[in-house]
Write a protein that holds these residues in place. Structure first.
Motif, PDB file in Angstrom:
ATOM      1  N   ALA A 196       0.828  -1.205   0.000  1.00  0.00           N
ATOM      2  CA  ALA A 196       0.000   0.000   0.000  1.00  0.00           C
ATOM      3  C   ALA A 196       0.864   1.257   0.000  1.00  0.00           C
ATOM      4  N   LEU A 197       1.977   1.233   0.777  1.00  0.00           N
ATOM      5  CA  LEU A 197       2.867   2.392   0.836  1.00  0.00           C
ATOM      6  C   LEU A 197       3.533   2.650  -0.510  1.00  0.00           C
ATOM      7  N   ALA A 198       3.965   1.578  -1.176  1.00  0.00           N
ATOM      8  CA  ALA A 198       4.605   1.725  -2.486  1.00  0.00           C
ATOM      9  C   ALA A 198       3.614   2.258  -3.524  1.00  0.00           C
ATOM     10  N   THR A 199       2.384   1.741  -3.491  1.00  0.00           N
ATOM     11  CA  THR A 199       1.368   2.177  -4.452  1.00  0.00           C
ATOM     12  C   THR A 199       0.953   3.615  -4.192  1.00  0.00           C
ATOM     13  N   SER A 200       0.806   3.968  -2.910  1.00  0.00           N
ATOM     14  CA  SER A 200       0.429   5.328  -2.563  1.00  0.00           C
ATOM     15  C   SER A 200       1.526   6.317  -2.942  1.00  0.00           C
ATOM     16  N   THR A 201       2.771   5.902  -2.790  1.00  0.00           N
ATOM     17  CA  THR A 201       3.895   6.761  -3.191  1.00  0.00           C
ATOM     18  C   THR A 201       3.851   7.027  -4.694  1.00  0.00           C
ATOM     19  N   ALA A 202       3.557   5.983  -5.462  1.00  0.00           N
ATOM     20  CA  ALA A 202       3.454   6.150  -6.918  1.00  0.00           C
ATOM     21  C   ALA A 202       2.282   7.067  -7.265  1.00  0.00           C
ATOM     22  N   SER A 203       1.174   6.929  -6.544  1.00  0.00           N
ATOM     23  CA  SER A 203       0.020   7.798  -6.776  1.00  0.00           C
ATOM     24  C   SER A 203       0.352   9.246  -6.433  1.00  0.00           C
ATOM     25  N   LEU A 204       1.096   9.430  -5.349  1.00  0.00           N
ATOM     26  CA  LEU A 204       1.488  10.784  -4.939  1.00  0.00           C
ATOM     27  C   LEU A 204       2.333  11.455  -6.017  1.00  0.00           C
ATOM     28  N   GLU A 205       3.310  10.733  -6.524  1.00  0.00           N
ATOM     29  CA  GLU A 205       4.178  11.309  -7.552  1.00  0.00           C
ATOM     30  C   GLU A 205       3.394  11.627  -8.826  1.00  0.00           C
ATOM     31  N   ALA A 206       2.480  10.739  -9.196  1.00  0.00           N
ATOM     32  CA  ALA A 206       1.672  10.970 -10.398  1.00  0.00           C
ATOM     33  C   ALA A 206       0.737  12.158 -10.210  1.00  0.00           C
ATOM     34  N   SER A 207       0.183  12.311  -8.997  1.00  0.00           N
ATOM     35  CA  SER A 207      -0.712  13.441  -8.737  1.00  0.00           C
ATOM     36  C   SER A 207       0.056  14.761  -8.713  1.00  0.00           C
ATOM     37  N   LYS A 208       1.319  14.725  -8.279  1.00  0.00           N
ATOM     38  CA  LYS A 208       2.152  15.930  -8.322  1.00  0.00           C
ATOM     39  C   LYS A 208       2.401  16.361  -9.768  1.00  0.00           C
ATOM     40  N   LYS A 209       2.701  15.399 -10.618  1.00  0.00           N
ATOM     41  CA  LYS A 209       2.938  15.705 -12.036  1.00  0.00           C
ATOM     42  C   LYS A 209       1.684  16.276 -12.689  1.00  0.00           C
TER      43      LYS A 209
END
Length: 283
Positions: A252-265
């Motif tokens: 969940a932490l790895a997936t959320s981190t990827a979501s965070l980076e994508a939402s920043k972009k």
């Protein structure tokens, strides 16, 4: 010439005899509707006004003495319709249209839903055999006077499975509850539409997550949605929530981190904040 004038005069008389003068109704027509879950609920009624009268009570001069039947509105009465089967104050009511009748009381009202809508406001011919539901609800005193009879549909629950119909007039309010069940509809929609459009796997996964269903199945579906759109931060966020629900904090932490980076972009601050809060809960 005289014959022509006679024909014209007769034509004018015929027109005038069929013409009607339009004036406002003493009780305005009203309508209120909403969707509860997936069920359309609509009420059509006529709205009488207080006009200085005493409406409810035991006095000889009240308009609606306690314990007497009321058409719950004016003119032809009040109609309520449901697009699906529902429960009204715990009573199963099939989808369709019904008249609302009521018996006001000092602290409690009796309310019924009536199947024969052709009865209109003719309370004298009320027949209990045509009741779809009959129940009692508590009444409340209002601090502010309601001049015009008003019906609202509100108090919709967070899960969109219940709502309340409020009747308010003069200084009195009563509410009765409506409960819907949309799970069968959603499950059928998932079964039919995920085979047609893979994008629907995401909606199916979120529904399973929010309704506490099989999270392993939800993960399977959200993975299919993510495969089709791997940079979709909103899909990754829901996947992380599903993984958390399954006890996979690392995933969940790895997936959320990827979501965070994508939402920043993408410049989406809402999902940035949502992911930051989710990640805090995983540490």
């Amino acid at each position: 010439m005289k014959k022509c004038l006679l024909i014209i005069a007769l034509g004018c008389f015929a027109y005038l005899s069929n013409a009607q003068v339009l004036t406002p109704s003493p009780s305005a027509a009203g309508s209120v509707s909403t969707v509860v879950g997936l069920t359309d609920v609509k009420i059509d009624y006529f709205r009488p006004r207080v006009k200085g009268r005493k409406i409810f009570g035991t006095d000889a001069n009240v308009l609606l003495p306690y314990g007497t039947i009321w058409r719950t509105g004016a003119n032809s009465g009040t109609l309520i319709s449901f697009s699906d089967d529902v429960k009204v104050e715990g009573v199963a009511v099939p989808k369709g249209q019904y008249l609302i009748f009521s018996w006001p009381g000092a602290t409690e009202w009796t309310i019924s839903l009536y199947k024969d809508v052709t009865l209109g406001g003719n309370t004298a011919k009320y027949d209990k055999a045509n009741e779809a539901a009959n129940f009692k609800v508590k009444s409340e005193k209002l601090t502010e006077k309601v001049e015009t009879f008003t019906i609202n549909i509100g108090d919709i629950s967070d899960d969109m499975k219940t709502a309340k119909v409020q009747l308010a007039w003069e200084n009195t309010s009563v509410k009765f509850g409506i409960a819907v069940d949309y799970d069968a509809k959603v499950m059928k929609s998932i079964e039919e539409n995920t085979t047609v459009d893979p994008g629907n796997y995401f909606s199916a996964a979120v529904y399973y997550l929010e309704s506490g269903k099989d999270l392993k199945q939800a993960l399977t579906w959200v993975n299919k949605a993510a495969e089709a759109n791997p940079t979709a931060f909103w899909i990754l966020y829901q996947k992380a929530r599903i993984q958390k629900g399954l006890g996979d904090k690392a995933g969940a932490l790895a997936t959320s981190t990827a979501s965070l980076e994508a939402s920043k972009k993408a410049g989406n601050r809402d999902y940035q904040k949502m992911n930051e809060e989710l990640m805090k809960s995983l540490k």
